[in-house]
Design a protein around this motif. Structure first.
Motif, PDB file in Angstrom:
ATOM      1  N   UNK A   1       3.962  -6.335  -4.602  1.00 48.69           N
ATOM      2  CA  UNK A   1       3.489  -5.009  -4.204  1.00 48.69           C
ATOM      3  C   UNK A   1       2.885  -5.057  -2.805  1.00 48.69           C
ATOM      4  N   UNK A   2       2.325  -6.197  -2.403  1.00 47.52           N
ATOM      5  CA  UNK A   2       1.784  -6.350  -1.049  1.00 47.52           C
ATOM      6  C   UNK A   2       2.891  -6.221  -0.016  1.00 47.52           C
ATOM      7  N   UNK A   3       4.004  -6.909  -0.258  1.00 46.54           N
ATOM      8  CA  UNK A   3       5.126  -6.857   0.677  1.00 46.54           C
ATOM      9  C   UNK A   3       5.771  -5.482   0.677  1.00 46.54           C
ATOM     10  N   UNK A   4       5.972  -4.903  -0.496  1.00 46.86           N
ATOM     11  CA  UNK A   4       6.553  -3.558  -0.573  1.00 46.86           C
ATOM     12  C   UNK A   4       5.656  -2.557   0.155  1.00 46.86           C
ATOM     13  N   UNK A   5       4.347  -2.668  -0.062  1.00 53.72           N
ATOM     14  CA  UNK A   5       3.416  -1.765   0.607  1.00 53.72           C
ATOM     15  C   UNK A   5       3.449  -1.918   2.113  1.00 53.72           C
TER      16      UNK A   5
ATOM     17  N   UNK B   1       0.321 -12.226   4.122  1.00 47.47           N
ATOM     18  CA  UNK B   1       1.600 -11.840   3.538  1.00 47.47           C
ATOM     19  C   UNK B   1       2.215 -12.961   2.722  1.00 47.47           C
ATOM     20  N   UNK B   2       3.088 -12.566   1.797  1.00 45.88           N
ATOM     21  CA  UNK B   2       3.673 -13.571   0.909  1.00 45.88           C
ATOM     22  C   UNK B   2       5.193 -13.700   1.045  1.00 45.88           C
ATOM     23  N   UNK B   3       5.784 -13.003   2.012  1.00 47.29           N
ATOM     24  CA  UNK B   3       7.217 -13.143   2.270  1.00 47.29           C
ATOM     25  C   UNK B   3       7.337 -13.797   3.648  1.00 47.29           C
ATOM     26  N   UNK B   4       7.677 -15.085   3.701  1.00 44.46           N
ATOM     27  CA  UNK B   4       7.575 -15.869   4.942  1.00 44.46           C
ATOM     28  C   UNK B   4       8.232 -15.238   6.171  1.00 44.46           C
TER      29      UNK B   4
END
Length: 187
Positions: A35-39, A146-149
């Motif tokens: 949800x962090x990346x989508x947001x 962030x969690x998507x490198x």
């Protein structure tokens, strides 16, 4: 120039369909993201939609300096939109990308649309400072947490551009832009 703005608007409106097509490509299941990346992706899209729409208004109503700034915003925010769309497509990310500004950004655009002359100049300068302060904070946060490198790296690489935009925006309205209140939509 007007043709480029219209083309950019069409591309932005097609973003959800392109993202869905990439995420639903045969043989490649959609990649779920946090949800962090989508947001983050959604906030970037809304910010870019606002920036391009506000820039088009500034091209019609702003000072010469604001028109130059607006040209830069169309170019740079068009690039960030394209970068995000490319990452969504390349990785088959499952995310709904907004095709219209959220209510807050739409209210800001409505305010600009209602102003002319000095009132427009002051409102545009103030909104650009606030919008770029928010963008810098958004990108700093995702670059750090962030969690998507690939997206995290992109946020870090894009951050200096946004910081430069903020400095440019602070110069647009002189003292007025540097003393922006919490809500430009109410100014």
């Amino acid at each position: 120039m007007k043709g480029a703005a219209i083309l950019l608007s069409c591309i932005l409106l097609a973003t959800p369909a392109a993202a869905q097509t990439a995420a639903q490509a045969p043989g490649a299941p959609p990649v779920a993201i946090s949800s962090t990346t989508a947001g983050f992706i959604q906030q970037v899209a809304v910010s870019d939609l606002y920036e391009t729409a506000a820039a088009r208004l500034a091209l019609a109503r702003g000072t010469d300096a604001q028109k130059q700034f607006a040209d830069k915003m169309l170019q740079d925010h068009g690039k960030t939109s394209a970068d995000v769309r490319r990452m969504i497509a390349n990785h088959g990310l499952k995310v709904d990308v907004p095709s219209q500004p959220d209510a807050r950004h739409q209210a800001m655009l409505d305010e600009l649309n209602d102003k002319r002359g000095d009132a427009f100049v002051a409102a545009y300068a103030a909104q650009q400072v606030q919008a770029h302060q928010e963008a810098v904070e958004l990108f700093q946060s995702y670059a750090s947490n962030g969690d998507f490198p690939e997206l995290k790296q992109w946020a870090a690489q894009t951050l200096p551009v946004l910081e430069h935009h903020l400095k440019m925006a602070q110069q647009l309205g002189g003292d007025n832009a540097a003393t922006v209140g919490a809500s430009p939509a109410t100014k």
